[in-house]
Design an enzyme around this catalytic site. Sequence first.
Site, PDB file in Angstrom:
ATOM      1  N   LYS A 184     -12.922  -3.301  -5.811  1.00 27.58           N
ATOM      2  CA  LYS A 184     -13.664  -3.431  -4.551  1.00 27.58           C
ATOM      3  C   LYS A 184     -14.984  -4.183  -4.775  1.00 27.58           C
ATOM      4  O   LYS A 184     -15.319  -4.523  -5.895  1.00 27.58           O
ATOM      5  CB  LYS A 184     -13.884  -2.046  -3.935  1.00 27.58           C
TER       6      LYS A 184
HETATM    7  C1  LIG Z   1      -8.718   0.762  -1.895  1.00 26.58           C
HETATM    8  C2  LIG Z   1      -8.350   1.176  -0.517  1.00 26.58           C
HETATM    9  C3  LIG Z   1      -8.246   2.515  -0.140  1.00 26.58           C
HETATM   10  C4  LIG Z   1      -8.333   3.638  -1.118  1.00 26.58           C
HETATM   11  O1  LIG Z   1      -9.508   3.637  -1.850  1.00 26.58           O
HETATM   12  P1  LIG Z   1      -9.615   4.584  -3.147  1.00 26.58           P
HETATM   13  O2  LIG Z   1     -11.087   4.629  -3.413  1.00 26.58           O
HETATM   14  O3  LIG Z   1      -8.847   3.895  -4.229  1.00 26.58           O
HETATM   15  O4  LIG Z   1      -9.052   5.888  -2.794  1.00 26.58           O
HETATM   16  C5  LIG Z   1      -7.993   2.815   1.183  1.00 26.58           C
HETATM   17  N1  LIG Z   1      -7.831   1.854   2.098  1.00 26.58           N
HETATM   18  C6  LIG Z   1      -7.905   0.548   1.781  1.00 26.58           C
HETATM   19  C7  LIG Z   1      -7.744  -0.476   2.851  1.00 26.58           C
HETATM   20  C8  LIG Z   1      -8.152   0.168   0.453  1.00 26.58           C
HETATM   21  O5  LIG Z   1      -8.191  -1.128   0.128  1.00 26.58           O
END
Ligand SMILES: *Cc1c(COP(=O)(O)O)cnc(C)c1O
Length: 387
Positions: A184
């Site tokens: 992210k």
């Molecule tokens: C990465 C992601 C999640 C989940 O995030 P985590 O921190 O890995 O639980 C949920 N929704 C979207 C759109 C994502 O890209």
Amino acid sequence: MRSTFLPFSTPTIEEAEINEVVDSLKSGWITTGPKVKRFEEAFRAYVGAPYAIPLSSATAGLHLTLLALGIKEGDEIITTPMTFASTVSMIILCGGTPVLADIEPGTLNIDVELIRAKITPRTRAIIPVHFAGQSCDMDPLFALAREFGLTVIEDAAHAAGTEYKGRRIGSLESISIFSFHPNKNITTGEGGMVCTADETLAEEISLLKFHGMSREAWKRFAASGSPNYDILMPGFKYNMMDIQAAIGIHQLPKLDGFIDRRRDIAEYYNRELAGVEELALPQYAPYVQRHAWHLYTPLVRIEKLSIDRDRFMEELKKHNIGSGLHYKAIHHHAWYRQHLNLPDSALPNASYASERILSLPLFPKMSDDDARDVVEAVKTVLAVNRR
Ligand SMILES: *Cc1c(COP(=O)(O)O)cnc(C)c1O
């Protein structure tokens, strides 16, 4: 051809993050403590939210938000098929029913016009996903939610630093859930944050995240805390650790610079790939915004090629270029095929994108040469496999 493999994403971790983690490890305070508090306050201030609750992941944030809102058997939640599985699986694991509304073909964000037709007396909430870091059209979405008395939960996993009409995601009239997974825009290793203006909801999520213990319970082993604690309700173990927050504390001040670099690379791709007939490039929404460019996701026009998207990704790999898949649409996954039983014609835009989309390398540490290698490999693979 380049001699080393270029992954589709890799985090930027520098000396400051490493030293801060080492400091935590040496301090004897590894789990939730003063660094989580610092990161929470810094992130809350950055997005402009009255309350922020740090967690172990965005998935945990989705889970606790739905539980805190009282989502239960029979409740319907409208969301997008173009998302990571956890957006939808948390609805199901709370006993709710996910209702998928199709996406806009250009931005790949949920089509607000199509949400209205999905609303029933059982609808409780809408979960838009700011796809690739580009804000959904929130004004009409909020208007619709107000008209029907629905809660808006933004899946802001891609949207740290995203702005909608001058307002930062996290500060709008809704609940926003951010992810700090290593891919992210900023990372804490694993981690997430729920942002809201609703004090009662913030309190409820804070209780649920840590065994149902009273809010300052993390201090119970510190000189300023009390070793006695009270369980106010049964809760989960979804707290963020200090060694995670230690990374986040040094990532957050770099976020704006990271986004600038991501935008430079994305716009370079936009320019260099503009005339390529076999690609449909990501489109900007027409409203004023700041795109956080979490992902760069062209669609491959497979009709014009002798290979499918998966083969295209394999061919890129042979040129030492990694790529990602965000996303195979929810209703194309095995469990959802069986349980939602939605034919492609039910969600035509998402089904179309699902078979053609890929994520090209996009991360702040990428060099101009890396970006040039990506463009070269994409053009070569297309040229060799033209119909
Ligand atoms: C990465 C992601 C999640 C989940 O995030 P985590 O921190 O890995 O639980 C949920 N929704 C979207 C759109 C994502 O890209």
